[in-house]
Design a protein around this motif. Structure first.
Motif, PDB file in Angstrom:
ATOM      1  N   ASP A 243       0.845  -1.192   0.000  1.00 49.30           N
ATOM      2  CA  ASP A 243       0.000   0.000   0.000  1.00 49.30           C
ATOM      3  C   ASP A 243       0.880   1.242   0.000  1.00 49.30           C
ATOM      4  O   ASP A 243       2.111   1.164   0.055  1.00 49.30           O
ATOM      5  N   ARG A 244       0.225   2.404  -0.052  1.00 47.40           N
ATOM      6  CA  ARG A 244       0.965   3.665  -0.108  1.00 47.40           C
ATOM      7  C   ARG A 244       1.761   3.907   1.171  1.00 47.40           C
ATOM      8  O   ARG A 244       2.861   4.470   1.144  1.00 47.40           O
ATOM      9  N   ALA A 245       1.218   3.469   2.303  1.00 47.83           N
ATOM     10  CA  ALA A 245       1.911   3.671   3.573  1.00 47.83           C
ATOM     11  C   ALA A 245       3.257   2.951   3.590  1.00 47.83           C
ATOM     12  O   ALA A 245       4.242   3.464   4.139  1.00 47.83           O
ATOM     13  N   ALA A 246       3.325   1.764   2.973  1.00 48.38           N
ATOM     14  CA  ALA A 246       4.581   1.007   2.937  1.00 48.38           C
ATOM     15  C   ALA A 246       5.624   1.745   2.103  1.00 48.38           C
ATOM     16  O   ALA A 246       6.799   1.794   2.468  1.00 48.38           O
ATOM     17  N   VAL A 247       5.187   2.331   0.988  1.00 49.28           N
ATOM     18  CA  VAL A 247       6.115   3.088   0.142  1.00 49.28           C
ATOM     19  C   VAL A 247       6.658   4.289   0.914  1.00 49.28           C
ATOM     20  O   VAL A 247       7.875   4.538   0.928  1.00 49.28           O
ATOM     21  N   ASP A 248       5.775   5.021   1.565  1.00 46.66           N
ATOM     22  CA  ASP A 248       6.199   6.211   2.320  1.00 46.66           C
ATOM     23  C   ASP A 248       7.158   5.840   3.453  1.00 46.66           C
ATOM     24  O   ASP A 248       8.135   6.554   3.705  1.00 46.66           O
ATOM     25  N   GLU A 249       6.885   4.696   4.101  1.00 42.67           N
ATOM     26  CA  GLU A 249       7.738   4.282   5.218  1.00 42.67           C
ATOM     27  C   GLU A 249       9.146   3.946   4.737  1.00 42.67           C
ATOM     28  O   GLU A 249      10.141   4.344   5.353  1.00 42.67           O
TER      29      GLU A 249
END
Length: 412
Positions: A243-249
């Protein structure tokens, strides 16, 4: 490792005042007894295969009776055992524990020790022979083990480089990549994305930053499914992106390792997530394009996300069409004194602010009057009125394409 002489050791001189004793008849080792010693040593070493001892116990027994060190050929076999243990995954500590335990467990069964009351001096000699034999064996085992490990590491590095090249180039067969991926910590059945980082100094395979990034990713959403490598002087991170949260992290963790962009001189591009080996190649190319595009546009943000730059990909898909759009719409601005850049920057800020002249003036540190003057000049020179909503779409497309192409400098 120090070099050891391969010739036989001289028997130690008898102690002063000691009474000589007749040499006992040779007592050959009992195979069953040696087997029990080997089994007990295996237990001491956590179940390490006792077969790794080979004929070590018998060789020590015979060396003690002959009052000589192990032969050069027997020491060489220990070196071979070390190499075999390394390639089969046996830990060096377990291997050495097996041999050391076997040596001390063998001690009480040796004939000179069993007959210590008859000839105490023979016990001293036996101790020297056993210690020397154990020392020679451990040294040879360690040398063989380390040499094999170096070969394995070199082979692993070569295989890793080949896998990274195949994965990012997209030229290898997909089934082969899927089979090889788990060996390098990837499960390509799920969605992945790629982050590419370039800095003033090229990254290399032995760079400590790579290990730092790997450590930093531990505990993240991509911890169990990430590959950190180098490609053409750039740092490349292939990671799970559910998900997008994983990319940002992941991006934030990489940023934390690299430090402030101004200090490290680095910039990064992030590709869009996708599933399968082919999607990794696509994400890698997207990350590279995003990185190059952000550099041409002079973007202030150090990390360029391909998802945010998709419109530029569309505009530049046909470069000749994009160039024609820019020249036909903005070309007349070249003739203005001072060049087209001030007017291009004004148009960019005006369109980004939703057509608000006051906000544009604030962003550019100009007066509202200066902004309206520039917009009027653009209208007079190009025939396009930025204040008219129906004309803004085409004008904004031309401005975006100009930035992506590095216009006007790249087209001059």
């Amino acid at each position: 490792m120090h070099e050891r002489p391969s010739g036989p050791a001289e028997p130690p001189a008898p102690r002063a005042g000691a009474q000589p004793h007749p040499a006992p008849a040779p007592q050959l080792p009992d195979a069953e007894r040696l087997g029990l010693v080997a089994a007990a040593a295996s237990d001491d070493a956590g179940g390490t295969d006792p077969a790794l001892l080979g004929d070590f116990l018998e060789a020590v027994w015979r060396a003690v009776l002959a009052r000589r060190r192990l032969s050069a050929s027997r020491i060489a076999r220990c070196r071979e055992v070390g190499e075999a243990a390394a390639t089969s995954g046996v830990a060096l500590r377990a291997l050495l524990d097996l041999y050391l335990s076997a040596a001390w467990r063998l001690w009480r069964h040796l004939p000179p020790v069993a007959a210590a009351r008859v000839d105490p001096d023979a016990v001293v000699t036996a101790g020297e022979v056993v210690l020397r034999a154990t020392d020679d064996a451990v040294a040879a085992l360690t040398e063989g083990y380390q040499l094999a490990r170096r070969r394995l590491v070199r082979r692993e590095e070569s295989d890793r480089r080949e896998f990274v090249d195949d994965l990012l180039s997209g030229t290898a067969d997909v089934p082969g990549l899927l089979r090889r991926a788990p060996r390098f910590g990837l499960d390509l059945a799920g969605p992945h994305a790629v982050c590419v980082v370039r800095a003033g100094t090229p990254f290399s395979a032995g760079d400590a930053l790579l290990a730092a990034v790997e450590r930093r990713l531990q505990g993240s959403a991509a911890d169990a499914d990430a590959l950190v490598a180098t490609k053409d002087g750039a740092l490349v991170v292939v990671f799970a992106a559910p998900d997008r949260a994983a990319v940002d992290e992941v991006v934030e963790r990489v940023r934390a390792v690299l430090g402030p962009p101004a200090r490290g001189g680095w910039r990064a591009g992030v590709g869009r997530p996708g599933t399968g080996a082919g999607s990794v190649t696509s994400s890698y190319e997207q990350a590279r394009r995003a990185l190059d595009l952000a550099g041409r546009m002079g973007a202030a943000e150090a990390v360029a996300d391909a998802a945010d730059l998709l419109v530029y990909d569309v505009l530049l898909r046909d470069r000749s069409v994009a160039t024609d759009l820019v020249e036909s719409t903005l070309g007349p601005l070249r003739s203005v004194r001072g060049g087209a850049e001030p007017f291009l920057a004004t148009l960019e800020a005006y369109l980004e602010s939703g057509g608000n002249a006051t906000e544009t003036a604030r962003r550019l540190h100009l007066s509202v009057r200066a902004v309206t003057y520039r917009l009027a000049r653009v209208r007079d020179l190009t025939g396009v009125d930025a204040t008219r909503p129906q004309q803004r779409f085409g004008l904004q497309a031309a401005v975006l394409a100009a930035r992506a192409l590095g216009w006007p400098a790249a087209g001059s």
